[in-house]
Each structure stands twice: as C-alpha cells, then as structure tokens.
Scaffold this motif. Structure first.
Motif, PDB file in Angstrom:
ATOM      1  N   ASP A 121      -6.770  17.397 -26.543  1.00 44.62           N
ATOM      2  CA  ASP A 121      -6.298  17.530 -25.160  1.00 44.62           C
ATOM      3  C   ASP A 121      -7.262  16.856 -24.186  1.00 44.62           C
ATOM      4  O   ASP A 121      -6.841  16.158 -23.265  1.00 44.62           O
ATOM      5  CB  ASP A 121      -6.131  19.001 -24.775  1.00 44.62           C
ATOM      6  CG  ASP A 121      -4.919  19.651 -25.411  1.00 44.62           C
ATOM      7  OD1 ASP A 121      -4.024  18.918 -25.905  1.00 44.62           O
ATOM      8  OD2 ASP A 121      -4.856  20.895 -25.404  1.00 44.62           O
ATOM      9  N   CYS A 122      -8.554  17.065 -24.404  1.00 40.78           N
ATOM     10  CA  CYS A 122      -9.564  16.421 -23.553  1.00 40.78           C
ATOM     11  C   CYS A 122      -9.481  14.901 -23.673  1.00 40.78           C
ATOM     12  O   CYS A 122      -9.532  14.190 -22.668  1.00 40.78           O
ATOM     13  CB  CYS A 122     -10.962  16.906 -23.934  1.00 40.78           C
ATOM     14  SG  CYS A 122     -11.321  18.614 -23.515  1.00 40.78           S
ATOM     15  N   ASP A 123      -9.346  14.409 -24.891  1.00 44.61           N
ATOM     16  CA  ASP A 123      -9.228  12.960 -25.105  1.00 44.61           C
ATOM     17  C   ASP A 123      -8.010  12.393 -24.393  1.00 44.61           C
ATOM     18  O   ASP A 123      -8.084  11.336 -23.760  1.00 44.61           O
ATOM     19  CB  ASP A 123      -9.152  12.633 -26.596  1.00 44.61           C
ATOM     20  CG  ASP A 123     -10.501  12.705 -27.283  1.00 44.61           C
ATOM     21  OD1 ASP A 123     -11.537  12.549 -26.607  1.00 44.61           O
ATOM     22  OD2 ASP A 123     -10.516  12.920 -28.511  1.00 44.61           O
TER      23      ASP A 123
ATOM     24  N   ASN B 292     -14.669  24.980 -23.781  1.00 40.79           N
ATOM     25  CA  ASN B 292     -13.858  25.304 -22.608  1.00 40.79           C
ATOM     26  C   ASN B 292     -14.472  24.801 -21.314  1.00 40.79           C
ATOM     27  O   ASN B 292     -13.761  24.511 -20.363  1.00 40.79           O
ATOM     28  CB  ASN B 292     -13.596  26.810 -22.522  1.00 40.79           C
ATOM     29  CG  ASN B 292     -12.577  27.245 -23.539  1.00 40.79           C
ATOM     30  OD1 ASN B 292     -11.625  26.539 -23.835  1.00 40.79           O
ATOM     31  ND2 ASN B 292     -12.797  28.412 -24.113  1.00 40.79           N
ATOM     32  N   ARG B 293     -15.785  24.689 -21.277  1.00 40.15           N
ATOM     33  CA  ARG B 293     -16.455  24.156 -20.081  1.00 40.15           C
ATOM     34  C   ARG B 293     -16.047  22.698 -19.840  1.00 40.15           C
ATOM     35  O   ARG B 293     -15.751  22.307 -18.709  1.00 40.15           O
ATOM     36  CB  ARG B 293     -17.961  24.275 -20.256  1.00 40.15           C
ATOM     37  CG  ARG B 293     -18.748  23.867 -19.060  1.00 40.15           C
ATOM     38  CD  ARG B 293     -20.212  24.156 -19.258  1.00 40.15           C
ATOM     39  NE  ARG B 293     -21.002  23.532 -18.216  1.00 40.15           N
ATOM     40  CZ  ARG B 293     -22.294  23.323 -18.298  1.00 40.15           C
ATOM     41  NH1 ARG B 293     -22.960  23.719 -19.360  1.00 40.15           N
ATOM     42  NH2 ARG B 293     -22.940  22.731 -17.319  1.00 40.15           N
TER      43      ARG B 293
ATOM     44  N   MET C  43     -15.562  23.202 -34.422  1.00 44.81           N
ATOM     45  CA  MET C  43     -15.087  22.500 -33.240  1.00 44.81           C
ATOM     46  C   MET C  43     -13.590  22.750 -33.092  1.00 44.81           C
ATOM     47  O   MET C  43     -12.863  22.763 -34.062  1.00 44.81           O
ATOM     48  CB  MET C  43     -15.353  20.993 -33.356  1.00 44.81           C
ATOM     49  CG  MET C  43     -14.812  20.244 -32.158  1.00 44.81           C
ATOM     50  SD  MET C  43     -14.724  18.450 -32.282  1.00 44.81           S
ATOM     51  CE  MET C  43     -16.397  18.003 -32.579  1.00 44.81           C
ATOM     52  N   ASP C  44     -13.168  22.930 -31.873  1.00 42.35           N
ATOM     53  CA  ASP C  44     -11.757  23.143 -31.575  1.00 42.35           C
ATOM     54  C   ASP C  44     -11.077  21.773 -31.471  1.00 42.35           C
ATOM     55  O   ASP C  44     -11.125  21.119 -30.431  1.00 42.35           O
ATOM     56  CB  ASP C  44     -11.619  23.925 -30.271  1.00 42.35           C
ATOM     57  CG  ASP C  44     -10.207  24.353 -29.976  1.00 42.35           C
ATOM     58  OD1 ASP C  44      -9.263  23.677 -30.450  1.00 42.35           O
ATOM     59  OD2 ASP C  44     -10.048  25.353 -29.274  1.00 42.35           O
ATOM     60  N   THR C  45     -10.468  21.341 -32.563  1.00 44.58           N
ATOM     61  CA  THR C  45      -9.898  19.987 -32.596  1.00 44.58           C
ATOM     62  C   THR C  45      -8.702  19.833 -31.663  1.00 44.58           C
ATOM     63  O   THR C  45      -8.504  18.762 -31.100  1.00 44.58           O
ATOM     64  CB  THR C  45      -9.509  19.571 -34.025  1.00 44.58           C
ATOM     65  OG1 THR C  45      -8.619  20.539 -34.562  1.00 44.58           O
ATOM     66  CG2 THR C  45     -10.732  19.446 -34.906  1.00 44.58           C
TER      67      THR C  45
END
Length: 72
Positions: free
Chosen positions: A8-10, A47-48, A1-3
């Motif tokens: 960034d998403c969080d 990335n989606r 997983m890309d932490t």
C-alpha cells in the motif's frame, strides 16, 4: 514485515513520485522520521510510515523534494 501495508505504501509513493523516485525515498534520510530512512522506520513502526504517507501534508513536501510538479 507487513507486506500488505508495504505494498500500500509503495502504491501511494509511486502514484505521487513515480517508480524511480519512490525507490529513492525509501532509502533517503527523512526529517519526518528524525533523519532515519523510511525503510528503517517501517521495519519497526510500519504504521508510522503508512500514516505519514496517508497524511495530506506530505504530498507537496514529497513532490517539491523531488522537483515534481503537476498542472491542475
């Protein structure tokens, strides 16, 4: 997983929805992901999810889904 990407998403979600609703969002089926949860999609296509959150279209959709409004 890309932490780093997950963080960034969080951050984007928390700024839009607040902490409580951002946690709910990750585990809720989402039309944008063919009714899969964002968590499941992130595990295979991070990335989606990131691109979805970065798009302009999702902001009002997310806020209306969680009943959040901001005065301008």
């Amino acid at each position: 997983m890309d932490t780093a990407l997950k963080k960034d998403c969080d951050r984007m979600l928390e700024s839009l929805l607040g902490l409580k609703h951002s946690k709910i969002w990750w585990d809720s089926p989402n039309k944008a992901f063919d009714m899969e949860t964002p968590t499941n999609i992130f595990n295979t296509e991070p990335n989606r999810v990131y691109n979805y959150l970065r798009s302009e279209e999702h902001t009002s959709e997310l806020q209306s889904r969680f009943g959040i409004s901001y005065a301008v």
